[in-house]
Motif scaffolding. Structure first.
Motif, PDB file in Angstrom:
ATOM      1  N   ASP A  62      -3.064   0.194   3.735  1.00 39.19           N
ATOM      2  CA  ASP A  62      -2.557   1.528   4.036  1.00 39.19           C
ATOM      3  C   ASP A  62      -3.633   2.527   4.432  1.00 39.19           C
ATOM      4  N   ILE A 106       2.354   2.782   2.438  1.00 42.09           N
ATOM      5  CA  ILE A 106       1.451   3.338   1.437  1.00 42.09           C
ATOM      6  C   ILE A 106       1.831   2.707   0.098  1.00 42.09           C
ATOM      7  N   HIS A 108       1.927   3.455  -2.898  1.00 39.49           N
ATOM      8  CA  HIS A 108       2.786   4.155  -3.860  1.00 39.49           C
ATOM      9  C   HIS A 108       4.191   4.440  -3.314  1.00 39.49           C
ATOM     10  N   VAL A 109       4.384   4.178  -2.045  1.00 36.73           N
ATOM     11  CA  VAL A 109       5.735   4.307  -1.486  1.00 36.73           C
ATOM     12  C   VAL A 109       6.450   2.962  -1.595  1.00 36.73           C
ATOM     13  N   THR A 132       2.047   8.232  -9.352  1.00 38.05           N
ATOM     14  CA  THR A 132       3.357   8.369  -8.680  1.00 38.05           C
ATOM     15  C   THR A 132       4.445   7.541  -9.371  1.00 38.05           C
ATOM     16  N   ASN A 220       3.071  12.126  -8.686  1.00 37.27           N
ATOM     17  CA  ASN A 220       1.976  11.831  -7.757  1.00 37.27           C
ATOM     18  C   ASN A 220       0.774  12.742  -7.989  1.00 37.27           C
ATOM     19  N   SER A 344       1.777  11.076   3.744  1.00 36.93           N
ATOM     20  CA  SER A 344       1.070  10.788   2.491  1.00 36.93           C
ATOM     21  C   SER A 344       2.014  10.357   1.372  1.00 36.93           C
ATOM     22  N   CYS A 345       1.420   9.754   0.334  1.00 35.52           N
ATOM     23  CA  CYS A 345       2.207   9.250  -0.793  1.00 35.52           C
ATOM     24  C   CYS A 345       2.898  10.365  -1.560  1.00 35.52           C
ATOM     25  N   ARG A 349       8.531  10.182   2.119  1.00 36.64           N
ATOM     26  CA  ARG A 349       9.711   9.350   1.926  1.00 36.64           C
ATOM     27  C   ARG A 349      10.879   9.911   2.739  1.00 36.64           C
ATOM     28  N   GLY A 376       6.003   7.045   5.207  1.00 37.02           N
ATOM     29  CA  GLY A 376       5.246   6.404   4.139  1.00 37.02           C
ATOM     30  C   GLY A 376       5.247   4.889   4.185  1.00 37.02           C
ATOM     31  N   SER A 377       6.257   4.324   4.813  1.00 36.95           N
ATOM     32  CA  SER A 377       6.305   2.865   4.875  1.00 36.95           C
ATOM     33  C   SER A 377       7.067   2.455   6.124  1.00 36.95           C
ATOM     34  N   CYS A 405      -1.762   5.852   5.383  1.00 35.75           N
ATOM     35  CA  CYS A 405      -2.286   7.060   4.740  1.00 35.75           C
ATOM     36  C   CYS A 405      -2.667   8.115   5.775  1.00 35.75           C
TER      37      CYS A 405
END
Ligand code: SF4
Lengths: 470, 197
Positions: A62, A106, A108-109, A132, A220, A344-345, A349, A376-377, A405
């Motif tokens: 990421d 990412i 954390h996503v 997160t 987060n 960013s994380c 979303r 994020g993803s 990221c």
């Protein structure tokens, strides 16, 4: 005796306890990315050690990934770092969602998205924003590379038990105010060291009313408050979010859900420290300085030297304003921006993108402003495209990117030039974070979207009101 | 990891609060896959200007502090990211001890894994040491066994440290090798661990 969730999770993970030593804790999930892992794997190889539980590890890329053309990595050192992760995962048998993989994003996503993140788990990653995952009632914290190596080889960590803190967010959030504003307000109120040595549990009516995605935004930024971790007791929303996710329990889901709910802090439990804030007082926030506590509401102004007592604080203000190119006492709404980063994380979303899209729909990015959206993803990107959010952004003049990221830390090509200003939905406004000399203002996705349209910070609530009347 | 006990040197006074890991080692230097070679990038954007010339006002560039092994800073040192590249850069540059009133948690942990001694002193004490060091080069001796910092002028400051980490630093132990001794306990835990299908 009534226990809080932090104590419950901690106690259930102690492998070994001995006077004069930290506790040896078992780790349920180890997330891995390309930047903080190569030296750990190299350490294993040099010592002839194995990965103890590859089945409890999950890796993605990421930090370095390009977000324009994902297959063209121009930086040879970044490329090497990514291919090193590929090799390491293959050699040690760890699942990897690399570039182009449908699970990539990412770290954390993707953890919550895949259902890897679950209540009651201990979760670590060589990344400070691991906090997160606490949104699910997991004990999740960032670790250094030596600890990554320790977890890889033993699936445990020696940890001193931190103190516990409750931050109670009472009442209801005002119209147009978001989770990002809550956490920025908390950090501005008590400072970036408020949580040092603590794990925070966020409680209160305003927190219970948040969606899971919004809870992730709060947890987060626990690290920006200096805390080891931040979490929220699981409830029905947590359970429903996880139902049907790929790595969530299947046959035993109901049993798992019952266990998860039992982890919530008991009524009457205590904490080492309790802070309270009233949600109705919180405005949309904007940071003006070089750490996340240097922020104020949209109707506020940049402080003046006279607002501070100690010489160190006065000096810190002068340094921050010099770096940021701002005047003492300047109204926040007078700050013009040249860049907008939605990603960013903290805020990348689907719900974040929806909120921003709602504001930019049918409008145009102000002349001279460069605005990008970085989902994020991969799966957030796909879902957003299915709803047509990409078209809304592109028509308004935003660039629509691939996940990673990106400009949150500018390790890839997405860098803010020196002296220019960015309204960013990320979590750190440190000097040079988004590029040498770059000036970062942290805001919510709604505030970033409105800033993109106006070319300066405005109160997003006025936008939303117009919308409602229309 | 190198054991550490007594370190005597001139201090480098960095009179700043909240020194974050992005300042200690900037992201453009995180792409290396080795643990070494980060020292030359330590505090890069404070040390050098845009053209790569030394900034003569920055404390690391002042000749009187060259060779210093002890860095002194203000509150919340090492806040921000978990990057262990930060302590790697500090160590590679030549520092073995950091003195501050408080440290960020992950950074603090990372120091112990790399043979760097983080010394927590009271705010007034750090202010005093910084003031002396800013006035003229000030040498102190840090003694881990005794848990003391002794100035060249005879001032003595005591610090507390977790006994477990003290042992680790004094002996330069490999923590993973220590943990392997608890293999039976880890196995036993895994057998009773709660897992839902
Ligand atoms: S998005 Fe930013 S804060 Fe989050 S993991 Fe990536 S670099 Fe770190």
């Amino acid at each position: 005796m009534a226990k809080n969730i932090i104590e419950k999770i901690w106690e259930s993970h102690v492998v070994h306890r001995e006077e004069g030593k930290p506790d040896l804790l078992y780790i349920d999930l180890h997330l891995i990315h390309e930047v903080t892992s190569p030296q750990a794997f190299e350490g294993l190889r040099l010592a002839g050690r194995k990965v103890r539980r590859p089945d409890l590890c999950f890796a993605t890329m990421d930090h370095n990934v390009p977000t324009k053309d994902i297959y063209t990595v121009n930086d040879p050192i970044a490329k090497k770092q990514m291919s090193t992760l590929e090799k390491n995962c293959a050699e040690f048998g760890i699942q990897l969602a690399g570039i182009g993989h449908p699970d990539q994003g990412i770290v954390h996503v993707i953890g919550p998205e895949l259902g890897l993140t679950q209540p009651g788990k201990t979760i670590v990653c060589g990344d400070s924003h691991t906090s997160t995952h606490g949104a699910f009632g997991a004990l999740a914290f960032g670790i250094g590379t030596s600890e990554v190596e320790h977890v890889l080889s033993t699936q445990t960590l020696w940890q001193n038990k931190p103190k516990t803190m409750e931050i109670r967010v009472n009442g209801k959030l005002g119209f147009g105010v978001t989770a990002k504003d809550i956490i920025l307000a908390i950090i501005a109120k008590w400072g970036v060291g408020l949580g040092t040595g603590y794990i925070i549990e966020y409680t209160g009516e305003a927190i219970r009313n948040l969606s899971m995605e919004e809870r992730m935004t709060i947890c987060n930024m626990s690290i920006e408050a200096g805390a080891k971790a931040g979490l929220i007791s699981p409830d029905e929303k947590t359970v429903e979010f996880l139902r049907g996710r790929r790595f969530a329990p299947k046959e035993e889901f109901d049993k798992a859900a019952e266990y998860w709910l039992s982890l919530a802090s008991d009524p009457g439990c205590t904490y080492d420290k309790v802070l309270e804030i009233d949600a109705s007082e919180i405005e949309p926030y904007v940071t003006w300085g070089t750490n996340p506590s240097m922020g104020t509401g949209i109707s506020g102004r940049v402080p003046t030297v006279d607002d501070y007592e100690s010489e160190t604080d006065k000096q810190a203000l002068r340094k921050a304003l010099e770096y940021m190119g701002l005047e003492e006492g300047q109204p926040i709404t007078s700050i013009e921006i040249q860049h907008v980063f939605i990603g960013s994380c903290t805020n990348s979303r689907l719900s974040d993108l929806r909120t921003a899209a709602q504001i930019v729909k049918g409008r145009k990015v102000a002349p001279g402003v460069r605005a990008i959206v970085v989902p994020g993803s991969y799966s957030v990107k796909k879902a957003a495209e299915e709803e047509g959010l990409d078209k809304i952004f592109i028509e308004a003049g935003f660039e629509w990117r691939n996940s990673g990221c990106s400009a949150c830390l500018g390790m890839n090509e997405d860098i803010i030039p020196s002296g220019e200003r960015c309204a960013s939905t990320s979590n750190r406004n440190f000097e040079g974070r988004q590029g040498a000399g770059a000036r970062t203002h942290l805001v919510s996705p709604a505030m970033a979207a409105a800033a993109a349209i106006e070319g300066r910070f405005v109160d997003v609530r006025n936008y939303l009101k117009q919308e409602q009347q229309a | 990891m190198e054991p550490i006990n007594i370190v005597k040197s001139v201090i480098t006074p960095l009179d700043r609060k909240n020194v974050d890991t992005d300042q200690i080692i900037s992201k453009e230097f995180l792409k290396r896959i080795e643990r070494t070679g980060f020292g030359k990038y330590l505090f890069y954007h404070w040390r050098y200007d845009e053209n790569g010339n030394e900034n003569p006002d920055f404390v690391l560039n002042k000749p009187e502090y060259k060779g210093s092994q002890i860095l002194v800073a203000q509150d919340n040192f090492g806040c921000g990211s978990s990057r262990e590249h930060a302590p790697w850069a500090i160590l590679d540059y030549g520092f073995r001890v950091i003195i501050a009133p408080s440290f960020a948690d992950i950074f603090h942990n990372n120091c112990f894994k790399n043979g760097i001694l983080p010394v927590k002193l009271k705010e007034e004490e750090v202010d005093e040491i910084l003031a002396k060091g800013l006035q003229k080069p000030y040498t102190v001796e840090v003694n881990l066994t005794e848990q003391t910092v002794t100035g060249e002028d005879g001032a003595v400051y005591h610090f507390n440290i977790d006994p477990y980490y003290k042992e680790m630093l004094l002996n330069g132990w490999d923590e993973i090798a220590l943990t392997f001794k608890y293999e039976d306990k880890i196995k036993a835990y895994e057998e009773k661990r709660i897992v839902f299908k």
